[in-house]
Scaffold this motif. Sequence first.
Motif, PDB file in Angstrom:
ATOM      1  N   ARG A  76       0.860  -1.178   0.000  1.00  0.00           N
ATOM      2  CA  ARG A  76       0.000   0.000   0.000  1.00  0.00           C
ATOM      3  C   ARG A  76       0.895   1.225   0.000  1.00  0.00           C
ATOM      4  NH1 ARG A  76      -2.608  -3.972   2.586  1.00  0.00           N
ATOM      5  NH2 ARG A  76      -4.849  -4.170   2.323  1.00  0.00           N
ATOM      6  N   GLY A  77       0.559   2.209  -0.797  1.00  0.00           N
ATOM      7  CA  GLY A  77       1.382   3.406  -0.859  1.00  0.00           C
ATOM      8  C   GLY A  77       0.843   4.397  -1.872  1.00  0.00           C
ATOM      9  N   HIS A  78       0.002   3.925  -2.774  1.00  0.00           N
ATOM     10  CA  HIS A  78      -0.601   4.816  -3.768  1.00  0.00           C
ATOM     11  C   HIS A  78      -1.987   5.242  -3.301  1.00  0.00           C
ATOM     12  CE1 HIS A  78       2.477   4.647  -6.843  1.00  0.00           C
ATOM     13  NE2 HIS A  78       2.554   3.326  -6.689  1.00  0.00           N
ATOM     14  N   ASN A  79      -2.421   6.418  -3.783  1.00  0.00           N
ATOM     15  CA  ASN A  79      -3.738   6.953  -3.434  1.00  0.00           C
ATOM     16  C   ASN A  79      -4.713   6.904  -4.598  1.00  0.00           C
ATOM     17  OD1 ASN A  79      -2.878   7.672  -0.816  1.00  0.00           O
ATOM     18  ND2 ASN A  79      -1.891   9.495  -1.647  1.00  0.00           N
ATOM     19  N   ASP A  80      -4.341   6.174  -5.661  1.00  0.00           N
ATOM     20  CA  ASP A  80      -5.209   6.003  -6.829  1.00  0.00           C
ATOM     21  C   ASP A  80      -4.755   4.719  -7.522  1.00  0.00           C
ATOM     22  OD1 ASP A  80      -7.068   6.461  -8.879  1.00  0.00           O
ATOM     23  OD2 ASP A  80      -6.578   8.588  -9.031  1.00  0.00           O
ATOM     24  N   SER A  81      -5.318   4.427  -8.670  1.00  0.00           N
ATOM     25  CA  SER A  81      -5.026   3.190  -9.398  1.00  0.00           C
ATOM     26  C   SER A  81      -3.537   3.020  -9.655  1.00  0.00           C
ATOM     27  CB  SER A  81      -5.740   3.192 -10.748  1.00  0.00           C
ATOM     28  OG  SER A  81      -7.124   3.262 -10.563  1.00  0.00           O
ATOM     29  N   VAL A  82      -3.044   1.787  -9.464  1.00  0.00           N
ATOM     30  CA  VAL A  82      -1.671   1.436  -9.825  1.00  0.00           C
ATOM     31  C   VAL A  82      -1.715   1.047 -11.300  1.00  0.00           C
ATOM     32  CG1 VAL A  82       0.298  -0.061  -9.379  1.00  0.00           C
ATOM     33  CG2 VAL A  82      -1.171   0.667  -7.485  1.00  0.00           C
ATOM     34  N   THR A  83      -1.277   1.959 -12.158  1.00  0.00           N
ATOM     35  CA  THR A  83      -1.453   1.804 -13.601  1.00  0.00           C
ATOM     36  C   THR A  83      -0.345   1.033 -14.287  1.00  0.00           C
ATOM     37  OG1 THR A  83      -0.392   3.946 -13.904  1.00  0.00           O
ATOM     38  CG2 THR A  83      -2.813   3.918 -13.810  1.00  0.00           C
ATOM     39  N   CYS A  84       0.854   0.985 -13.690  1.00  0.00           N
ATOM     40  CA  CYS A  84       1.962   0.309 -14.363  1.00  0.00           C
ATOM     41  C   CYS A  84       3.010  -0.136 -13.356  1.00  0.00           C
ATOM     42  CB  CYS A  84       2.588   1.207 -15.424  1.00  0.00           C
ATOM     43  SG  CYS A  84       3.014   2.856 -14.843  1.00  0.00           S
ATOM     44  N   LEU A  85       3.680  -1.217 -13.726  1.00  0.00           N
ATOM     45  CA  LEU A  85       4.718  -1.801 -12.889  1.00  0.00           C
ATOM     46  C   LEU A  85       5.876  -2.249 -13.760  1.00  0.00           C
ATOM     47  CD1 LEU A  85       2.456  -4.262 -10.852  1.00  0.00           C
ATOM     48  CD2 LEU A  85       3.537  -2.217  -9.926  1.00  0.00           C
ATOM     49  N   ILE A  86       7.070  -2.005 -13.313  1.00  0.00           N
ATOM     50  CA  ILE A  86       8.235  -2.753 -13.754  1.00  0.00           C
ATOM     51  C   ILE A  86       8.925  -3.124 -12.458  1.00  0.00           C
ATOM     52  CG2 ILE A  86       8.462  -1.764 -16.059  1.00  0.00           C
ATOM     53  CD1 ILE A  86      10.738  -0.047 -15.106  1.00  0.00           C
ATOM     54  N   PHE A  87       9.741  -4.128 -12.475  1.00  0.00           N
ATOM     55  CA  PHE A  87      10.253  -4.704 -11.241  1.00  0.00           C
ATOM     56  C   PHE A  87      10.721  -3.642 -10.250  1.00  0.00           C
ATOM     57  CE2 PHE A  87      13.645  -6.944  -8.810  1.00  0.00           C
ATOM     58  CZ  PHE A  87      12.783  -7.715  -8.066  1.00  0.00           C
ATOM     59  N   PHE A  89       9.360  -0.881  -9.383  1.00  0.00           N
ATOM     60  CA  PHE A  89       8.900   0.471  -9.684  1.00  0.00           C
ATOM     61  C   PHE A  89       7.392   0.387  -9.915  1.00  0.00           C
ATOM     62  CE2 PHE A  89      13.284   0.585 -10.881  1.00  0.00           C
ATOM     63  CZ  PHE A  89      13.725   1.901 -10.782  1.00  0.00           C
ATOM     64  N   SER A  90       6.642   1.375  -9.409  1.00  0.00           N
ATOM     65  CA  SER A  90       5.206   1.426  -9.678  1.00  0.00           C
ATOM     66  C   SER A  90       4.809   2.850 -10.019  1.00  0.00           C
ATOM     67  CB  SER A  90       4.404   0.923  -8.471  1.00  0.00           C
ATOM     68  OG  SER A  90       4.635   1.707  -7.325  1.00  0.00           O
ATOM     69  N   GLY A  91       3.880   2.959 -10.964  1.00  0.00           N
ATOM     70  CA  GLY A  91       3.338   4.252 -11.352  1.00  0.00           C
ATOM     71  C   GLY A  91       1.840   4.249 -11.117  1.00  0.00           C
ATOM     72  N   SER A  92       1.276   5.445 -10.884  1.00  0.00           N
ATOM     73  CA  SER A  92      -0.124   5.530 -10.504  1.00  0.00           C
ATOM     74  C   SER A  92      -0.791   6.774 -11.071  1.00  0.00           C
ATOM     75  CB  SER A  92      -0.211   5.549  -8.969  1.00  0.00           C
ATOM     76  OG  SER A  92      -1.513   5.813  -8.529  1.00  0.00           O
ATOM     77  N   SER A  93      -2.117   6.714 -11.114  1.00  0.00           N
ATOM     78  CA  SER A  93      -2.907   7.887 -11.465  1.00  0.00           C
ATOM     79  C   SER A  93      -2.779   8.986 -10.421  1.00  0.00           C
ATOM     80  CB  SER A  93      -4.385   7.501 -11.615  1.00  0.00           C
ATOM     81  OG  SER A  93      -4.542   6.595 -12.681  1.00  0.00           O
ATOM     82  N   ASP A  94      -2.234   8.653  -9.233  1.00  0.00           N
ATOM     83  CA  ASP A  94      -2.044   9.659  -8.188  1.00  0.00           C
ATOM     84  C   ASP A  94      -0.823  10.558  -8.449  1.00  0.00           C
ATOM     85  OD1 ASP A  94       0.198   8.160  -7.422  1.00  0.00           O
ATOM     86  OD2 ASP A  94      -0.635   7.515  -5.514  1.00  0.00           O
ATOM     87  N   LYS A  95      -0.228  10.445  -9.640  1.00  0.00           N
ATOM     88  CA  LYS A  95       0.899  11.267 -10.086  1.00  0.00           C
ATOM     89  C   LYS A  95       2.210  10.917  -9.387  1.00  0.00           C
ATOM     90  CE  LYS A  95      -2.212  15.143 -10.917  1.00  0.00           C
ATOM     91  NZ  LYS A  95      -2.514  16.536 -10.627  1.00  0.00           N
ATOM     92  N   SER A  96       2.307   9.701  -8.848  1.00  0.00           N
ATOM     93  CA  SER A  96       3.539   9.322  -8.161  1.00  0.00           C
ATOM     94  C   SER A  96       4.181   8.098  -8.804  1.00  0.00           C
ATOM     95  CB  SER A  96       3.284   9.057  -6.679  1.00  0.00           C
ATOM     96  OG  SER A  96       2.584   7.853  -6.486  1.00  0.00           O
ATOM     97  N   LEU A  97       5.497   8.116  -8.758  1.00  0.00           N
ATOM     98  CA  LEU A  97       6.336   6.999  -9.154  1.00  0.00           C
ATOM     99  C   LEU A  97       7.013   6.538  -7.873  1.00  0.00           C
ATOM    100  CD1 LEU A  97       7.959   5.250 -11.214  1.00  0.00           C
ATOM    101  CD2 LEU A  97       9.555   7.157 -11.359  1.00  0.00           C
ATOM    102  N   LYS A  98       6.825   5.276  -7.521  1.00  0.00           N
ATOM    103  CA  LYS A  98       7.406   4.757  -6.281  1.00  0.00           C
ATOM    104  C   LYS A  98       8.409   3.665  -6.599  1.00  0.00           C
ATOM    105  CE  LYS A  98       3.429   5.945  -3.461  1.00  0.00           C
ATOM    106  NZ  LYS A  98       3.943   7.032  -2.711  1.00  0.00           N
ATOM    107  N   ILE A  99       9.487   3.657  -5.825  1.00  0.00           N
ATOM    108  CA  ILE A  99      10.505   2.621  -5.929  1.00  0.00           C
ATOM    109  C   ILE A  99      10.439   1.848  -4.621  1.00  0.00           C
ATOM    110  CG2 ILE A  99      12.948   2.100  -6.166  1.00  0.00           C
ATOM    111  CD1 ILE A  99      11.579   5.346  -7.460  1.00  0.00           C
ATOM    112  N   TRP A 100      10.349   0.518  -4.745  1.00  0.00           N
ATOM    113  CA  TRP A 100      10.191  -0.361  -3.597  1.00  0.00           C
ATOM    114  C   TRP A 100      11.505  -1.090  -3.345  1.00  0.00           C
ATOM    115  CZ3 TRP A 100       5.335  -0.302  -1.292  1.00  0.00           C
ATOM    116  CH2 TRP A 100       4.328   0.356  -2.019  1.00  0.00           C
ATOM    117  N   GLY A 101      11.835  -1.305  -2.091  1.00  0.00           N
ATOM    118  CA  GLY A 101      13.041  -2.035  -1.715  1.00  0.00           C
ATOM    119  C   GLY A 101      12.750  -2.994  -0.583  1.00  0.00           C
ATOM    120  N   ALA A 102      13.581  -4.023  -0.464  1.00  0.00           N
ATOM    121  CA  ALA A 102      13.398  -5.036   0.573  1.00  0.00           C
ATOM    122  C   ALA A 102      13.942  -4.548   1.911  1.00  0.00           C
ATOM    123  CB  ALA A 102      14.091  -6.326   0.166  1.00  0.00           C
TER     124      ALA A 102
END
Length: 191
Positions: A76-87, A89-102
């Motif tokens: 959980r971290g986006h405030n709108d639809s998660v529109t795209c993923l690459i390993f 990395f996630s992009g969303s309609s909430d205008k954010s690009l998030k990078i996830w780490g272990a």
Amino acid sequence: MVLNEGVLFAAMEDGSVLAWKSNSQSSNPEELAALEGHDSAVISLVIGANRLFSGSTDQTIRVWDLQTLECIQTLRGHNDSVTCLIFLFSGSSDKSLKIWGATENGSLEVIHEMKQESGIHSLNGISDTTKDQHILLCSTEDKIVHIYDLPSFAEKGRTFSKGQVLAVETGPGGLFFTGDSTGQLSVWKLD
């Protein structure tokens, strides 16, 4: 849809991900499983690190173990639809690009976030072989593909289209392709 070792995964509007396995005796694949857990449409899938990642309009990313087909974490971290993923990395309609780490215990959390001026449609990565550098391609609702150097996230350039760029794919030799909402396919080369 994504394919992994003879198993085809397809995102569904009902919030599930269907998995089909090829059958060597028949040309028809057989349904292997329905991965359920999202509350609404699944609109992005990616495979990496022996995991399937699914992004949904329910604002979450689910992480599935490819061996057991069980959900092992909900991100959980986006405030709108998660529109795209690459390993990772996630992009969303909430205008954010998030990078996830272990983390130390192996779970994933947001380690970096970038805000865009409009929602994100598509992500892809490409290598600049002349500089031995990785590049992130990020298309946004404002008809722009942003080109970022990794890991610095310094903007290297932009491409502009007549319509919203809905798909970005990469090719050999620094080529990448964009498809926009007007139906135009464009071929670009990193310079």
